[in-house]
Scaffold this active site. Sequence first.
Site, mmCIF file in Angstrom:
data_model
loop_
_atom_site.group_PDB
_atom_site.id
_atom_site.type_symbol
_atom_site.label_atom_id
_atom_site.label_comp_id
_atom_site.label_asym_id
_atom_site.label_seq_id
_atom_site.Cartn_x
_atom_site.Cartn_y
_atom_site.Cartn_z
ATOM 1 N N ARG A 1 0.896 -1.324 0.022
ATOM 2 C CA ARG A 1 0.144 0.298 0.046
ATOM 3 C C ARG A 1 1.098 1.565 -0.227
ATOM 4 N NH1 ARG A 1 -4.910 -1.779 4.276
ATOM 5 N NH2 ARG A 1 -5.410 -3.126 3.241
ATOM 6 N N THR A 2 0.455 2.038 -0.620
ATOM 7 C CA THR A 2 1.385 3.583 -0.297
ATOM 8 C C THR A 2 0.731 4.232 1.043
ATOM 9 O OG1 THR A 2 0.744 3.685 -2.644
ATOM 10 C CG2 THR A 2 1.383 5.555 -1.669
ATOM 11 N N GLN A 3 1.610 4.056 1.935
ATOM 12 C CA GLN A 3 1.931 4.305 3.027
ATOM 13 C C GLN A 3 2.687 6.161 3.509
ATOM 14 O OE1 GLN A 3 0.380 3.276 5.466
ATOM 15 N NE2 GLN A 3 0.380 0.912 4.308
ATOM 16 N N TRP B 1 -3.234 8.653 -2.641
ATOM 17 C CA TRP B 1 -2.846 9.796 -3.103
ATOM 18 C C TRP B 1 -2.840 10.994 -4.146
ATOM 19 C CZ3 TRP B 1 -0.818 10.657 1.765
ATOM 20 C CH2 TRP B 1 -0.114 9.868 2.975
#
Length: 242
Positions: free
Chosen positions: A19-21, A126
């Site tokens: 996941r794009t943290q 995001w």
Amino acid sequence: MDQMELQNGLLCPQSDSQRTQYPYVTGTSVIGIKYKDGILMAADMGGSYGSTLRYKSVERMKAVGKHSLLGASGEISDFQEIVHYLDELILYDNMWDDGNTLGPKEVHNYLTRVMYNRRNKFNPLWNSLVLGGVKNGQKYLGTVNMIGVHYEDNHVATGFGNHLARPILRDEWHENLSFEEGVKLLEKCMRVLLYRDRSAINKLQIAKITEEGVAISPPYSLKTFWEFSAFKNPTVGVEGSW
């Protein structure tokens, strides 16, 4: 598989989930306005790796079907994922072959659901998106952010543009803008962002969408002036400055 690996697998079933943290390569502001014949949109081509302007030829505006234009700020890889979603949506719509095509309002509604759905999974995309288009003579312009907050307006902006460009648009925008006047207004906003936003670069594209379709300009640069006294010595008169 030993006991420790088995326990790790049972306790962390999503250990391989990616996941794009945190956004890594990002683009800055996108500005969209309505004008007399359709929609105009502007974005620069910078891609920042943290605070480093790493990439300088990133296209952040894409046509969506026949009637819509999408611009994105934020994480570039997530924007590519959104474009993939939209390609599948348009393909599925075309497969019906019923003479109807998705308009900008439908695409914008779809994006609001995608962004809000991913936010609810704690796995957001995001990005802040600008979606504009023209269908059956009706102009449409809206925006949605990474948690699904969305609205439509006569002019919208993302990122720093929301703070620095929209005051200019509130003063100078009117519904009968010609194409040339609209381009000049967008260039004025992009010039202000270039002066004030560290992530902006002097290489931009302007796109338009009308009933005839989408046209995205080749990249070009704006004329700038850097001899203002505040630019030369920004801390003059500030107590405690060097």
